[in-house]
Design an enzyme around this catalytic site. Structure first.
Site, mmCIF file in Angstrom:
data_model
loop_
_atom_site.group_PDB
_atom_site.id
_atom_site.type_symbol
_atom_site.label_atom_id
_atom_site.label_comp_id
_atom_site.label_asym_id
_atom_site.label_seq_id
_atom_site.Cartn_x
_atom_site.Cartn_y
_atom_site.Cartn_z
ATOM 1 C CE LYS A 38 -8.826 5.180 3.713
ATOM 2 N NZ LYS A 38 -10.080 4.600 4.216
ATOM 3 N NE ARG A 130 -16.446 5.380 8.785
ATOM 4 C CZ ARG A 130 -15.229 5.020 8.372
ATOM 5 N NH1 ARG A 130 -14.166 5.375 9.083
ATOM 6 N NH2 ARG A 130 -15.049 4.322 7.285
ATOM 7 C CE1 TYR A 255 12.761 20.960 25.241
ATOM 8 C CE2 TYR A 255 12.206 19.415 23.485
ATOM 9 C CZ TYR A 255 12.588 20.682 23.892
ATOM 10 O OH TYR A 255 12.791 21.660 22.963
ATOM 11 C CG MET A 304 8.488 20.099 16.372
ATOM 12 S SD MET A 304 8.201 21.858 16.322
ATOM 13 C CE MET A 304 7.302 22.125 17.840
HETATM 14 C C1 LIG Z 1 -9.791 3.175 4.042
HETATM 15 C C2 LIG Z 1 -10.837 2.288 3.550
HETATM 16 C C3 LIG Z 1 -10.517 1.024 3.031
HETATM 17 C C4 LIG Z 1 -9.127 0.464 3.039
HETATM 18 O O1 LIG Z 1 -8.832 -0.063 4.309
HETATM 19 P P1 LIG Z 1 -7.540 -0.977 4.567
HETATM 20 O O2 LIG Z 1 -7.770 -1.527 5.902
HETATM 21 O O3 LIG Z 1 -6.358 -0.058 4.517
HETATM 22 O O4 LIG Z 1 -7.512 -1.983 3.490
HETATM 23 C C5 LIG Z 1 -11.538 0.273 2.488
HETATM 24 N N1 LIG Z 1 -12.810 0.727 2.476
HETATM 25 C C6 LIG Z 1 -13.161 1.931 2.979
HETATM 26 C C7 LIG Z 1 -14.578 2.372 2.942
HETATM 27 C C8 LIG Z 1 -12.196 2.741 3.533
HETATM 28 O O5 LIG Z 1 -12.543 3.944 4.036
#
Ligand SMILES: *Cc1c(COP(=O)(O)O)cnc(C)c1O
Length: 376
Positions: A38, A130, A255, A304
């Site tokens: 992802k 969640r 800055y 930036m």
């Molecule tokens: C992102 C995610 C992972 C991977 O997590 P890591 O800590 O990077 O290994 C595994 N399971 C779910 C449901 C996730 O959303």
């Protein structure tokens, strides 16, 4: 790298494969790897990473439908799982494209099935709070799922919020999950069970895992400061020096004028800033970049598009020189974890925060085959 590219990451396909093979050795044969790609594969380039890992990946995990579509043929025909919930308007395309949808209830599964046969990952909330079905109602939901003709339950899963810390809570979660997974197997004999993210994989104990879900480990970064698995960071982040100057004593820098030179000071402007994902929170935190293998402290605030660094320790710096922000340069090495610590965040945030202006190239000798015309 072309002289005019300001900032880029180099991604090492050999390192990715090394890390995948390490995960494989931990879990042994007879289990599958759900490689989490992802967020553009944690900034490494989703399609590039998928191609490098497809040979030992059972399922690719992405957050949502658009990431899944983007992966496309780079997934090499492997299954693609949507790890986050879908909007109602995304369900049709998820079904049509054959993605595995993560659902928290039988009703949600039925809504997908309205568009045709669907495979689902039924998620149980054992403490993440969640997505997922409340653990107490898992039994009745499983029975309802079993009554849905067009739904095939591909897997049952849960997520661990503190596998890197609270082992008591994690053990409790895994026990609760195992009980639910056992009853799921009575309804769906071949259903795959998965619960372990990177930190969970480091805990070990794979008896009840048919799939594991590594993200960070695949990229060669440890999810906890206490563990040092023999992984290879797959990503180096670089930027070019664009200008060098010697500042007189008493010059304020950047800055807010947080830093003032106490004597004459050679400096370099490096063409990377917070718009590229170089955290603004690194301002005044003792962060360094590597130029010609030497640590050069960042002076004053991160802006930036540029940072100013102290080049006292290194001679002959000139415009076009490469500064390493994450990675190895000679004997020195800067890690994503070190950058995250200094910025008060986590390495996941650093990697996924890489900005749109950061180009992607294969690491020299990294064995990563991809067309230069392809965006990662
Ligand atoms: C992102 C995610 C992972 C991977 O997590 P890591 O800590 O990077 O290994 C595994 N399971 C779910 C449901 C996730 O959303």
């Amino acid at each position: 790298m072309e002289d005019t590219v300001r900032t880029w990451v180099e991604v090492d396909g050999e390192a990715l494969r090394h890390n995948l093979a390490w995960v494989r050795r931990q879990i042994g044969p007879g289990r599958g790897i759900l490689a989490v790609v992802k967020a553009n594969a944690y900034g490494h380039g989703g399609r590039l990473v998928a191609r490098a890992l497809a040979h030992d990946t059972a399922v690719f995990g992405v957050a949502n439908v658009s990431e899944a579509i983007e992966l496309g043929d780079a997934a090499g025909g492997r299954d693609i799982m949507l790890l986050s919930p879908c909007f109602p308007a995304e369900r049709r395309v998820a079904v049509e494209r054959g993605f595995i949808a993560t659902v928290s209830s039988a009703d949600e599964a039925a809504a997908f099935a309205g568009f045709g046969p669907v495979r689902v990952n039924f998620k149980i909330d054992t403490g993440m709070g969640r997505a997922g079905c409340n653990a107490q109602s898992a039994g009745p939901e499983l029975a309802r799922l079993a009554g849905l003709d067009s739904v095939r339950v591909h897997s049952i899963s849960t997520h661990l919020p503190c596998a890197d810390g609270d082992s008591g809570f994690t053990r409790h979660q895994l026990e609760a999950f195992q009980e639910i997974a056992a009853s799921a197997r009575q309804f769906f004999p071949g259903v795959l069970r998965h619960s372990l993210n990177s930190a969970g994989i480091l805990l070990g104990g794979f008896d009840q895992a048919d799939l594991v879900r590594p993200g960070l480990l695949l990229y060669g970064v440890s999810p906890t400061p206490d563990a040092h698995p023999p992984l290879r960071p797959a990503l180096s982040w670089k930027a070019r020096v664009v200008l060098t100057r010697v500042l007189p004593a008493g010059s304020s820098v950047s800055y807010g004028r947080d830093f003032t030179t106490s004597s004459e000071l050679p400096t370099a402007i490096v063409s990377v800033g917070y718009a590229d994902g170089f955290p603004r929170q690194l301002s005044g935190r003792g962060a360094c970049v590597l130029i010609r293998g030497v640590r050069c402290p960042v002076l004053g605030r991160v802006t930036m598009d540029q940072i100013v660094v102290d080049t006292r320790g290194v001679s002959g710096v000139e415009s076009g020189d490469v500064a390493v922000l994450i990675g190895q340069d000679g004997k020195e090495c800067l890690t994503a974890n070190e950058m995250a610590d200094r910025a008060g965040t986590i390495s996941w945030d650093i990697l996924t925060g890489l900005g749109r202006r950061v180009a992607h190239v294969p690491s020299p000798g990294g064995g990563m085959a991809f067309a230069s015309t392809e965006s990662p």
